[in-house]
Design a protein around this motif. Structure first.
Motif, PDB file in Angstrom:
ATOM      1  N   GLU A 167      -0.189  -0.222 -20.981  1.00  0.00           N
ATOM      2  CA  GLU A 167      -0.428   0.602 -22.164  1.00  0.00           C
ATOM      3  C   GLU A 167       0.521   1.785 -22.222  1.00  0.00           C
ATOM      4  OE1 GLU A 167      -2.489   0.228 -24.851  1.00  0.00           O
ATOM      5  OE2 GLU A 167      -2.696  -1.787 -24.039  1.00  0.00           O
ATOM      6  N   ALA A 168       0.800   2.372 -21.058  1.00  0.00           N
ATOM      7  CA  ALA A 168       1.675   3.548 -21.014  1.00  0.00           C
ATOM      8  C   ALA A 168       3.097   3.215 -21.453  1.00  0.00           C
ATOM      9  CB  ALA A 168       1.688   4.143 -19.612  1.00  0.00           C
ATOM     10  N   LYS A 169       3.511   1.974 -21.273  1.00  0.00           N
ATOM     11  CA  LYS A 169       4.852   1.569 -21.693  1.00  0.00           C
ATOM     12  C   LYS A 169       5.047   1.710 -23.191  1.00  0.00           C
ATOM     13  CE  LYS A 169       5.824  -1.736 -17.963  1.00  0.00           C
ATOM     14  NZ  LYS A 169       6.023  -3.159 -17.617  1.00  0.00           N
ATOM     15  N   LYS A 170       3.941   1.756 -23.933  1.00  0.00           N
ATOM     16  CA  LYS A 170       4.021   1.873 -25.384  1.00  0.00           C
ATOM     17  C   LYS A 170       4.279   3.313 -25.827  1.00  0.00           C
ATOM     18  CE  LYS A 170       0.775  -1.988 -25.809  1.00  0.00           C
ATOM     19  NZ  LYS A 170      -0.577  -2.412 -26.262  1.00  0.00           N
ATOM     20  N   LEU A 171       4.125   4.258 -24.886  1.00  0.00           N
ATOM     21  CA  LEU A 171       4.446   5.652 -25.194  1.00  0.00           C
ATOM     22  C   LEU A 171       5.947   5.864 -25.110  1.00  0.00           C
ATOM     23  CD1 LEU A 171       1.805   7.598 -23.065  1.00  0.00           C
ATOM     24  CD2 LEU A 171       1.757   7.266 -25.530  1.00  0.00           C
ATOM     25  N   CYS A 172       6.424   6.899 -25.759  1.00  0.00           N
ATOM     26  CA  CYS A 172       7.822   7.301 -25.575  1.00  0.00           C
ATOM     27  C   CYS A 172       7.844   8.510 -24.649  1.00  0.00           C
ATOM     28  CB  CYS A 172       8.473   7.634 -26.917  1.00  0.00           C
ATOM     29  SG  CYS A 172       7.752   9.050 -27.766  1.00  0.00           S
ATOM     30  N   GLN A 173       9.036   8.855 -24.142  1.00  0.00           N
ATOM     31  CA  GLN A 173       9.174   9.967 -23.198  1.00  0.00           C
ATOM     32  C   GLN A 173       8.681  11.277 -23.815  1.00  0.00           C
ATOM     33  OE1 GLN A 173      10.701   9.445 -20.102  1.00  0.00           O
ATOM     34  NE2 GLN A 173      11.117  11.508 -19.347  1.00  0.00           N
ATOM     35  N   LYS A 174       8.996  11.500 -25.081  1.00  0.00           N
ATOM     36  CA  LYS A 174       8.601  12.744 -25.749  1.00  0.00           C
ATOM     37  C   LYS A 174       7.081  12.840 -25.847  1.00  0.00           C
ATOM     38  CE  LYS A 174      11.035  14.111 -29.221  1.00  0.00           C
ATOM     39  NZ  LYS A 174      11.640  14.227 -30.579  1.00  0.00           N
ATOM     40  N   GLU A 175       6.451  11.716 -26.182  1.00  0.00           N
ATOM     41  CA  GLU A 175       4.995  11.712 -26.308  1.00  0.00           C
ATOM     42  C   GLU A 175       4.340  11.934 -24.957  1.00  0.00           C
ATOM     43  OE1 GLU A 175       1.962  12.077 -28.659  1.00  0.00           O
ATOM     44  OE2 GLU A 175       3.833  11.353 -29.523  1.00  0.00           O
ATOM     45  N   PHE A 176       4.888  11.336 -23.917  1.00  0.00           N
ATOM     46  CA  PHE A 176       4.364  11.535 -22.575  1.00  0.00           C
ATOM     47  C   PHE A 176       4.403  13.010 -22.196  1.00  0.00           C
ATOM     48  CE2 PHE A 176       5.101  12.027 -18.009  1.00  0.00           C
ATOM     49  CZ  PHE A 176       4.010  11.356 -17.484  1.00  0.00           C
ATOM     50  N   LYS A 177       5.510  13.683 -22.499  1.00  0.00           N
ATOM     51  CA  LYS A 177       5.649  15.099 -22.157  1.00  0.00           C
ATOM     52  C   LYS A 177       4.622  15.949 -22.895  1.00  0.00           C
ATOM     53  CE  LYS A 177      10.617  14.945 -21.164  1.00  0.00           C
ATOM     54  NZ  LYS A 177      11.961  15.394 -21.610  1.00  0.00           N
ATOM     55  N   ARG A 178       4.360  15.609 -24.171  1.00  0.00           N
ATOM     56  CA  ARG A 178       3.365  16.363 -24.934  1.00  0.00           C
ATOM     57  C   ARG A 178       1.988  16.274 -24.287  1.00  0.00           C
ATOM     58  NH1 ARG A 178       5.225  14.163 -30.896  1.00  0.00           N
ATOM     59  NH2 ARG A 178       6.841  15.719 -31.307  1.00  0.00           N
ATOM     60  N   TRP A 179       1.613  15.069 -23.876  1.00  0.00           N
ATOM     61  CA  TRP A 179       0.317  14.897 -23.241  1.00  0.00           C
ATOM     62  C   TRP A 179       0.294  15.491 -21.844  1.00  0.00           C
ATOM     63  CZ3 TRP A 179      -4.420  13.105 -24.722  1.00  0.00           C
ATOM     64  CH2 TRP A 179      -4.501  12.657 -26.044  1.00  0.00           C
ATOM     65  N   PHE A 180       1.415  15.417 -21.157  1.00  0.00           N
ATOM     66  CA  PHE A 180       1.466  15.939 -19.798  1.00  0.00           C
ATOM     67  C   PHE A 180       1.254  17.449 -19.780  1.00  0.00           C
ATOM     68  CE2 PHE A 180       3.265  16.852 -15.605  1.00  0.00           C
ATOM     69  CZ  PHE A 180       2.694  15.820 -14.861  1.00  0.00           C
ATOM     70  N   LYS A 181       1.697  18.114 -20.846  1.00  0.00           N
ATOM     71  CA  LYS A 181       1.518  19.564 -20.931  1.00  0.00           C
ATOM     72  C   LYS A 181       0.049  19.961 -20.969  1.00  0.00           C
ATOM     73  CE  LYS A 181       5.897  20.962 -23.109  1.00  0.00           C
ATOM     74  NZ  LYS A 181       6.517  21.546 -24.329  1.00  0.00           N
ATOM     75  N   LEU A 182      -0.814  19.038 -21.409  1.00  0.00           N
ATOM     76  CA  LEU A 182      -2.239  19.330 -21.442  1.00  0.00           C
ATOM     77  C   LEU A 182      -2.802  19.584 -20.043  1.00  0.00           C
ATOM     78  CD1 LEU A 182      -3.587  16.740 -24.050  1.00  0.00           C
ATOM     79  CD2 LEU A 182      -3.436  19.209 -24.337  1.00  0.00           C
ATOM     80  N   THR A 183      -2.110  19.092 -19.010  1.00  0.00           N
ATOM     81  CA  THR A 183      -2.619  19.247 -17.651  1.00  0.00           C
ATOM     82  C   THR A 183      -2.364  20.639 -17.088  1.00  0.00           C
ATOM     83  OG1 THR A 183      -0.539  18.401 -16.697  1.00  0.00           O
ATOM     84  CG2 THR A 183      -2.278  16.796 -17.185  1.00  0.00           C
ATOM     85  N   ARG A 184      -1.497  21.414 -17.733  1.00  0.00           N
ATOM     86  CA  ARG A 184      -1.221  22.768 -17.258  1.00  0.00           C
ATOM     87  C   ARG A 184      -2.461  23.644 -17.421  1.00  0.00           C
ATOM     88  NH1 ARG A 184       4.757  24.363 -19.700  1.00  0.00           N
ATOM     89  NH2 ARG A 184       5.998  22.959 -18.386  1.00  0.00           N
ATOM     90  N   GLY A 185      -2.882  24.245 -16.347  1.00  0.00           N
ATOM     91  CA  GLY A 185      -4.041  25.125 -16.406  1.00  0.00           C
ATOM     92  C   GLY A 185      -5.328  24.427 -16.773  1.00  0.00           C
ATOM     93  N   VAL A 186      -5.394  23.113 -16.510  1.00  0.00           N
ATOM     94  CA  VAL A 186      -6.577  22.351 -16.958  1.00  0.00           C
ATOM     95  C   VAL A 186      -7.841  22.769 -16.211  1.00  0.00           C
ATOM     96  CG1 VAL A 186      -6.291  20.398 -15.370  1.00  0.00           C
ATOM     97  CG2 VAL A 186      -7.397  20.050 -17.592  1.00  0.00           C
ATOM     98  N   ASN A 187      -7.715  23.189 -14.946  1.00  0.00           N
ATOM     99  CA  ASN A 187      -8.910  23.617 -14.218  1.00  0.00           C
ATOM    100  C   ASN A 187      -9.528  24.865 -14.839  1.00  0.00           C
ATOM    101  OD1 ASN A 187      -9.077  21.549 -12.382  1.00  0.00           O
ATOM    102  ND2 ASN A 187      -8.085  22.652 -10.714  1.00  0.00           N
TER     103      ASN A 187
END
Length: 271
Positions: A167-187
């Motif tokens: 499923e992740a292969k269907k994402l693009c690099q830019k989209e992955f980075k946008r979602w990855f930013k959500l993990t910053r300060g998630v705690n």
């Protein structure tokens, strides 16, 4: 509007809305649909950037927030005139569900939170830090495969790993980075989000081999009034794929119990 799909059982049947995690899509629920649509009306959504929502442009948002993503789901509910629904979420999708519970609790009849993320442990925080350091120079699929293997290391988790990588292969690099930013300060974000417990019946369904997220969920449930925990044997993080029959039995039973309870209260009020 994000992409969605419905299965209608009948106008008098309860609604159940499924929310997938980061890197997945509504297709991860393929082992649930048959059992669920025999009992409920079903709403499947593809979160922004995922599945068939991939090509929907969101020009107003340069970065994503959990509030943005939860608003997408609420917009679909409003569009379909679904006033209330049971929610089933997996992994990062459980954060979206709990965000909706904070923003518009009247829309949620009950919550099934599988492979729930209530806090990142030290190992997962180290992974996030590593990912942020190299995300601009390393292909995102390398990172995703690493994360999938660390979170789901057992041979029993092979199908779950393969599904999420596919499923992740269907994402693009830019989209992955946008979602990855959500993990910053998630705690810090989760500490604020989960500080108050909404009066919504909730079940956490966790695999007994989900070593990265289970301990924090056990602690969280022990401090809550409206939540319960169900452990599924021989299962990792993606419990609905690892042990689908047991997941369906537990989750459907829980939702039916809440539906009957609400109907009983309604009948008592009429009397």
């Amino acid at each position: 509007m994000i992409h969605y799909k419905t299965y209608i059982r009948g106008e008098n049947n309860e609604w159940v809305t499924f929310v997938h995690g980061a890197g997945g899509s509504s297709s991860i629920w393929y082992k649930q649909i048959k059992s669920y649509k025999e009992n409920f009306n079903i709403l499947l959504v593809d979160l922004r950037g995922h599945g068939k929502s991939k090509n929907i442009k969101r020009k107003l948002f340069k970065d994503y927030t959990f509030a943005d993503v939860s608003r997408d789901v609420i917009d679909v509910l409003n569009h379909l005139r679904i006033t209330s629904t049971h929610f089933v979420g997996i992994s990062l999708g459980t954060i979206i569900v709990q965000m909706i519970a904070e923003k518009e609790p009247e829309k949620i009849r009950s919550m099934v939170l599988a492979g729930a993320v209530t806090r990142l442990n030290f190992r997962s925080q180290m992974l996030i830090t590593l990912g942020n350091l190299v995300k601009h120079i390393v292909p995102y699929m390398w990172l995703y495969r690493l994360f999938a293997w660390v979170i789901m290391p057992s041979e029993r988790h092979r199908e779950s790993r393969s599904l999420f990588v596919r499923e992740a292969k269907k994402l693009c690099q830019k989209e992955f980075k946008r979602w990855f930013k959500l993990t910053r300060g998630v705690n810090s974000f989760l500490n604020v989000l989960l500080a108050k417990e909404p009066p919504i019946p909730t079940i956490f369904i966790m695999g007994d081999e989900d070593y990265m997220f289970l301990p924090s969920v056990q602690t969280r449930v022990s401090q809550r009034k409206y939540a319960e925990l169900s452990l599924v044997a021989n299962s990792g993080h993606v419990v609905n794929v690892d042990q689908p029959d047991e997941f369906n039995r537990i989750s459907i039973g829980f939702i039916q119990k809440q539906a009957k309870r609400k109907q009983h209260v309604y009948t008592m009020n009429l009397a």
